[in-house]
Scaffold this active site. Structure first.
Site, PDB file in Angstrom:
ATOM      1  N   VAL A   1       0.815  -1.224   0.000  1.00 39.21           N
ATOM      2  CA  VAL A   1       0.000   0.000   0.000  1.00 39.21           C
ATOM      3  C   VAL A   1       0.847   1.272   0.000  1.00 39.21           C
ATOM      4  O   VAL A   1       0.338   2.355  -0.259  1.00 39.21           O
ATOM      5  CB  VAL A   1      -0.997   0.045   1.188  1.00 39.21           C
ATOM      6  CG1 VAL A   1      -2.035  -1.050   1.070  1.00 39.21           C
ATOM      7  CG2 VAL A   1      -0.279   0.000   2.536  1.00 39.21           C
TER       8      VAL A   1
ATOM      9  N   TYR B   1       2.716   5.146  15.798  1.00 42.64           N
ATOM     10  CA  TYR B   1       1.408   4.541  15.501  1.00 42.64           C
ATOM     11  C   TYR B   1       0.278   5.513  15.858  1.00 42.64           C
ATOM     12  O   TYR B   1      -0.649   5.724  15.069  1.00 42.64           O
ATOM     13  CB  TYR B   1       1.289   3.236  16.289  1.00 42.64           C
ATOM     14  CG  TYR B   1       0.073   2.408  15.980  1.00 42.64           C
ATOM     15  CD1 TYR B   1      -0.018   1.661  14.813  1.00 42.64           C
ATOM     16  CD2 TYR B   1      -0.991   2.345  16.881  1.00 42.64           C
ATOM     17  CE1 TYR B   1      -1.136   0.879  14.538  1.00 42.64           C
ATOM     18  CE2 TYR B   1      -2.114   1.566  16.619  1.00 42.64           C
ATOM     19  CZ  TYR B   1      -2.180   0.833  15.447  1.00 42.64           C
ATOM     20  OH  TYR B   1      -3.291   0.060  15.186  1.00 42.64           O
TER      21      TYR B   1
ATOM     22  N   THR C   1      -6.068 -10.629  16.985  1.00 44.10           N
ATOM     23  CA  THR C   1      -5.617 -10.965  15.615  1.00 44.10           C
ATOM     24  C   THR C   1      -4.138 -11.350  15.700  1.00 44.10           C
ATOM     25  O   THR C   1      -3.502 -11.157  16.747  1.00 44.10           O
ATOM     26  CB  THR C   1      -5.735  -9.757  14.654  1.00 44.10           C
ATOM     27  OG1 THR C   1      -4.732  -8.794  14.998  1.00 44.10           O
ATOM     28  CG2 THR C   1      -7.106  -9.107  14.678  1.00 44.10           C
TER      29      THR C   1
ATOM     30  N   THR D   1      -1.801  -8.777  17.346  1.00 44.85           N
ATOM     31  CA  THR D   1      -1.866  -8.427  18.761  1.00 44.85           C
ATOM     32  C   THR D   1      -1.604  -9.611  19.699  1.00 44.85           C
ATOM     33  O   THR D   1      -1.970  -9.557  20.878  1.00 44.85           O
ATOM     34  CB  THR D   1      -3.254  -7.830  19.095  1.00 44.85           C
ATOM     35  OG1 THR D   1      -4.248  -8.784  18.693  1.00 44.85           O
ATOM     36  CG2 THR D   1      -3.483  -6.520  18.386  1.00 44.85           C
TER      37      THR D   1
HETATM   38  N1  LIG Z   1      -5.922  -5.864  16.130  1.00 45.75           N
HETATM   39  C1  LIG Z   1      -6.105  -4.751  16.850  1.00 45.75           C
HETATM   40  O1  LIG Z   1      -6.200  -4.780  18.097  1.00 45.75           O
HETATM   41  C2  LIG Z   1      -6.225  -3.417  16.162  1.00 45.75           C
HETATM   42  C3  LIG Z   1      -6.668  -2.336  16.925  1.00 45.75           C
HETATM   43  C4  LIG Z   1      -6.775  -1.102  16.315  1.00 45.75           C
HETATM   44  C5  LIG Z   1      -6.477  -0.949  14.985  1.00 45.75           C
HETATM   45  N2  LIG Z   1      -6.042  -2.017  14.265  1.00 45.75           N
HETATM   46  C6  LIG Z   1      -5.729  -1.810  12.848  1.00 45.75           C
HETATM   47  O2  LIG Z   1      -6.468  -2.727  12.081  1.00 45.75           O
HETATM   48  C7  LIG Z   1      -5.771  -3.012  10.877  1.00 45.75           C
HETATM   49  C8  LIG Z   1      -5.667  -4.518  10.695  1.00 45.75           C
HETATM   50  O3  LIG Z   1      -4.936  -5.058  11.785  1.00 45.75           O
HETATM   51  P1  LIG Z   1      -4.995  -6.601  12.177  1.00 45.75           P
HETATM   52  O4  LIG Z   1      -5.014  -6.655  13.642  1.00 45.75           O
HETATM   53  O5  LIG Z   1      -6.050  -7.285  11.401  1.00 45.75           O
HETATM   54  O6  LIG Z   1      -3.531  -7.065  11.716  1.00 45.75           O
HETATM   55  P2  LIG Z   1      -3.020  -8.318  10.857  1.00 45.75           P
HETATM   56  O7  LIG Z   1      -1.547  -8.316  11.023  1.00 45.75           O
HETATM   57  O8  LIG Z   1      -3.798  -9.535  11.192  1.00 45.75           O
HETATM   58  O9  LIG Z   1      -3.391  -7.892   9.350  1.00 45.75           O
HETATM   59  C9  LIG Z   1      -2.735  -6.841   8.700  1.00 45.75           C
HETATM   60  C10 LIG Z   1      -2.559  -7.202   7.235  1.00 45.75           C
HETATM   61  O10 LIG Z   1      -1.919  -6.079   6.578  1.00 45.75           O
HETATM   62  C11 LIG Z   1      -0.985  -6.601   5.654  1.00 45.75           C
HETATM   63  N3  LIG Z   1       0.035  -5.597   5.348  1.00 45.75           N
HETATM   64  C12 LIG Z   1       1.033  -5.156   6.154  1.00 45.75           C
HETATM   65  N4  LIG Z   1       1.797  -4.271   5.503  1.00 45.75           N
HETATM   66  C13 LIG Z   1       1.269  -4.145   4.258  1.00 45.75           C
HETATM   67  C14 LIG Z   1       1.621  -3.356   3.124  1.00 45.75           C
HETATM   68  N5  LIG Z   1       2.688  -2.535   3.133  1.00 45.75           N
HETATM   69  N6  LIG Z   1       0.852  -3.457   2.021  1.00 45.75           N
HETATM   70  C15 LIG Z   1      -0.206  -4.300   1.989  1.00 45.75           C
HETATM   71  N7  LIG Z   1      -0.576  -5.063   3.029  1.00 45.75           N
HETATM   72  C16 LIG Z   1       0.147  -4.982   4.154  1.00 45.75           C
HETATM   73  C17 LIG Z   1      -0.404  -7.820   6.366  1.00 45.75           C
HETATM   74  O11 LIG Z   1       0.244  -8.702   5.452  1.00 45.75           O
HETATM   75  C18 LIG Z   1      -1.644  -8.416   7.017  1.00 45.75           C
HETATM   76  O12 LIG Z   1      -2.267  -9.363   6.161  1.00 45.75           O
HETATM   77  C19 LIG Z   1      -4.402  -2.309  10.995  1.00 45.75           C
HETATM   78  O13 LIG Z   1      -4.467  -1.079  10.300  1.00 45.75           O
HETATM   79  C20 LIG Z   1      -4.277  -2.074  12.490  1.00 45.75           C
HETATM   80  O14 LIG Z   1      -3.458  -0.948  12.769  1.00 45.75           O
HETATM   81  C21 LIG Z   1      -5.898  -3.261  14.821  1.00 45.75           C
END
Ligand SMILES: NC(=O)c1ccc[n+]([C@@H]2O[C@H](COP(=O)([O-])OP(=O)(O)OC[C@H]3O[C@@H](n4cnc5c(N)ncnc54)[C@H](O)[C@@H]3O)[C@@H](O)[C@H]2O)c1
Length: 267
Positions: free
Chosen positions: A64, A153, A188, A191
């Site tokens: 991305v 972050y 996930t 985390t």
């Molecule tokens: N899990 C939480 O507690 C939580 C809380 C708040 C926000 N978020 C946000 O939610 C979103 C998803 O997080 P998640 O917990 O599902 O994480 P995750 O690690 O399970 O999924 C993230 C995905 O993003 C992909 N990714 C990473 N870098 C990339 C890049 N440069 N280009 C394309 N894809 C890329 C990874 O390969 C992975 O499949 C993130 O933006 C995270 O910051 C998560």
């Protein structure tokens, strides 16, 4: 998999970045089950291929933070399904260090992934999106609640919240809605270190609803924001966090530094 239990997204084309894991994958599953065609975009080819097959959807390997690959990813969704109606920008990751120890390259990496990645995604999604579409950016509780050790972050996610509002203003005349979701701690792969004791106890102490989130909590909100149920909602940051924004963020940095000190002592 079964599709169309309620048909709330029937006939629509949805693209999801970060769609190969966690929150993005669960949103893709929910959209598919409501009748949408899905295009998963992720940097992880192996996971992407497995899940695109499961969903009967299209997949595109893209970083991305790379503008031309995001432009091509959007074109792939448009070519596969004749247009784009919904985009979810979920690719992201974090890094924990105090500001005085935070390497510039890590600061830049997180800002690039979590903020510039959303900019590039929205730029190219909006160019090709059908009028009346919906864009959903996955921000974080840390867009509004500071956490020691999370400077990059928190700054990136706060930027996503404001970027979302500007995008909503600019795209409103085309009836494209742009909203963000602020998840609290969700279980996930990202985390794993936070959802296990002892840190999970601190998160639970600071969650009025008394539980850690699961990806389907976020998919519920993402379905609302993608569907016609939210047709008069734009520019919003929707907290989906069990009420955690009402309290304080746990002392993750202190726990990480204590663990590092212990590993140095035992090395
Ligand atoms: N899990 C939480 O507690 C939580 C809380 C708040 C926000 N978020 C946000 O939610 C979103 C998803 O997080 P998640 O917990 O599902 O994480 P995750 O690690 O399970 O999924 C993230 C995905 O993003 C992909 N990714 C990473 N870098 C990339 C890049 N440069 N280009 C394309 N894809 C890329 C990874 O390969 C992975 O499949 C993130 O933006 C995270 O910051 C998560």
């Amino acid at each position: 998999m079964s599709t169309n239990p309620n048909g709330r997204l029937e006939g629509r084309s949805a693209l999801i970045t970060g769609g190969a894991s966690g929150i993005g994958l669960e949103i893709a599953r929910r959209y598919r089950s409501e009748g949408a065609s899905v295009t998963l975009v992720d940097i992880n080819r192996e996971a992407l291929d497995a899940h695109a097959a499961e969903l009967g959807g299209t997949s595109y390997v893209a970083d991305v933070t790379d503008e031309s690959s995001m432009e091509d990813a959007v074109a792939a969704a448009v070519n596969a399904y004749g247009g784009l109606d919904i985009a979810v920008n979920a690719a992201g990751a974090g890094f924990v260090a105090p500001i005085t120890e935070l390497p510039l390259e890590e600061w830049r990496r997180i800002l690039d992934l979590c903020l510039t990645g959303v900019f590039l995604s929205v730029k190219h999604e909006a160019r090709r999106m059908n009028d009346g579409g919906s864009i959903i950016n996955i921000a974080s509780l840390n867009a509004i609640q500071p956490a020691e050790g999370f400077a990059a972050y928190c700054s990136a996610k706060a930027g996503v919240a404001m970027f979302t509002k500007v995008a909503a203003m600019e795209l409103g005349p085309r009836s494209i809605r742009v909203n963000a979701i602020a998840p609290g701690l969700v279980d996930t792969p990202l985390t794993a270190a936070l959802t296990a004791p002892p840190l999970s106890d601190e998160f639970l102490d600071n969650a009025p609803l008394g539980r850690i989130g699961v990806p389907s909590d976020i998919a519920d909100a993402a379905l609302f924001l993608a569907s016609d149920d939210s047709s008069w909602v734009t520019g919003d940051l929707l907290s989906v966090d069990g009420g955690a924004h009402t309290r304080r963020y746990p002392q993750v940095l202190a726990a990480v530094m204590a663990a590092e000190a212990a590993s140095v002592t035992t090395d």
